[in-house]
Design a protein around this motif. Structure first.
Motif, PDB file in Angstrom:
ATOM      1  N   ARG A 199       0.460  -1.240   0.050  1.00 43.68           N
ATOM      2  CA  ARG A 199       0.263  -0.127  -0.418  1.00 43.68           C
ATOM      3  C   ARG A 199       0.592   1.286  -0.332  1.00 43.68           C
ATOM      4  NH1 ARG A 199      -3.596   3.303  -1.607  1.00 43.68           N
ATOM      5  NH2 ARG A 199      -4.452   4.529  -0.322  1.00 43.68           N
ATOM      6  N   LEU A 200       1.732   1.296   0.538  1.00 44.03           N
ATOM      7  CA  LEU A 200       3.015   2.284   1.197  1.00 44.03           C
ATOM      8  C   LEU A 200       3.443   2.526  -0.225  1.00 44.03           C
ATOM      9  CD1 LEU A 200       4.356   2.048   3.842  1.00 44.03           C
ATOM     10  CD2 LEU A 200       2.186   3.612   3.779  1.00 44.03           C
ATOM     11  N   GLY A 201       4.242   1.689  -0.862  1.00 46.32           N
ATOM     12  CA  GLY A 201       4.305   1.433  -2.418  1.00 46.32           C
ATOM     13  C   GLY A 201       3.738   2.160  -3.281  1.00 46.32           C
ATOM     14  N   VAL A 202       2.576   2.160  -3.418  1.00 44.50           N
ATOM     15  CA  VAL A 202       1.578   2.393  -4.222  1.00 44.50           C
ATOM     16  C   VAL A 202       1.727   4.197  -4.614  1.00 44.50           C
ATOM     17  CG1 VAL A 202      -0.735   2.258  -5.296  1.00 44.50           C
ATOM     18  CG2 VAL A 202       0.593   0.571  -4.763  1.00 44.50           C
ATOM     19  N   VAL A 203       1.025   4.189  -2.568  1.00 43.15           N
ATOM     20  CA  VAL A 203       1.397   6.265  -2.545  1.00 43.15           C
ATOM     21  C   VAL A 203       2.835   6.382  -2.995  1.00 43.15           C
ATOM     22  CG1 VAL A 203       0.852   7.407  -0.798  1.00 43.15           C
ATOM     23  CG2 VAL A 203      -0.054   5.348  -0.786  1.00 43.15           C
ATOM     24  N   ALA A 204       3.573   5.872  -2.718  1.00 41.81           N
ATOM     25  CA  ALA A 204       4.740   6.151  -3.419  1.00 41.81           C
ATOM     26  C   ALA A 204       5.151   6.771  -4.568  1.00 41.81           C
ATOM     27  CB  ALA A 204       6.122   5.814  -2.328  1.00 41.81           C
ATOM     28  N   LEU A 205       5.121   5.133  -5.385  1.00 49.12           N
ATOM     29  CA  LEU A 205       4.932   5.760  -6.856  1.00 49.12           C
ATOM     30  C   LEU A 205       4.793   7.069  -6.762  1.00 49.12           C
ATOM     31  CD1 LEU A 205       6.359   3.797  -9.528  1.00 49.12           C
ATOM     32  CD2 LEU A 205       3.832   2.309  -8.980  1.00 49.12           C
ATOM     33  N   ARG A 206       2.853   6.803  -6.918  1.00 45.86           N
ATOM     34  CA  ARG A 206       2.090   8.344  -7.308  1.00 45.86           C
ATOM     35  C   ARG A 206       2.527   9.407  -6.512  1.00 45.86           C
ATOM     36  NH1 ARG A 206      -4.212   5.856  -5.441  1.00 45.86           N
ATOM     37  NH2 ARG A 206      -4.411   4.353  -7.287  1.00 45.86           N
ATOM     38  N   GLN A 207       3.337   9.177  -5.712  1.00 43.79           N
ATOM     39  CA  GLN A 207       4.223  10.522  -5.452  1.00 43.79           C
ATOM     40  C   GLN A 207       5.953  11.021  -5.783  1.00 43.79           C
ATOM     41  OE1 GLN A 207       5.443   9.747  -1.132  1.00 43.79           O
ATOM     42  NE2 GLN A 207       2.900  10.797   0.005  1.00 43.79           N
ATOM     43  N   THR A 208       6.425  10.095  -6.679  1.00 41.84           N
ATOM     44  CA  THR A 208       7.395  10.254  -6.713  1.00 41.84           C
ATOM     45  C   THR A 208       6.615  10.738  -8.346  1.00 41.84           C
ATOM     46  OG1 THR A 208       7.058   7.733  -7.536  1.00 41.84           O
ATOM     47  CG2 THR A 208       8.653   8.557  -5.552  1.00 41.84           C
TER      48      THR A 208
END
Length: 94
Positions: free
Chosen positions: A51-60
């Motif tokens: 879940r955090l990886g998906v959020v981080a991917l969007r942020q990056t």
């Protein structure tokens, strides 16, 4: 270095974090998601890492930060951890 322009080691290190390479900052959430995905803890940490990886991917991608590959690796490793946890629980129930 001028006499009045002394800086501590901590200031130099703090200034260099996130500026290595291309000059853009690392997304810290991507790194946290990878650590959680690798932790596993019965699949719970892996699920949180995904879940955090998906959020981080969007942020990056939205902010132009570094860490796209780290976020993708966290997602893949996390999905593998969750899959392993589900298989282990299914094997215990059968």
């Amino acid at each position: 270095m001028a006499a009045g322009a002394r800086s501590s080691t901590a200031e130099v290190v703090a200034a260099s974090i996130g500026s290595a390479g291309s000059g853009t900052a690392w997304n810290h959430l991507a790194v946290v998601s990878l650590v959680l995905s690798l932790s596993w803890f019965g699949g719970l940490a892996s699920a949180t890492g995904v879940r955090l990886g998906v959020v981080a991917l969007r942020q990056t991608r939205a902010h132009g930060e570094r860490g796209v590959a780290v976020a993708l690796i966290a997602i893949v490793v996390g999905v593998a951890g969750v899959t392993l946890a589900v298989r282990l629980v299914a094997a215990m129930l059968v």
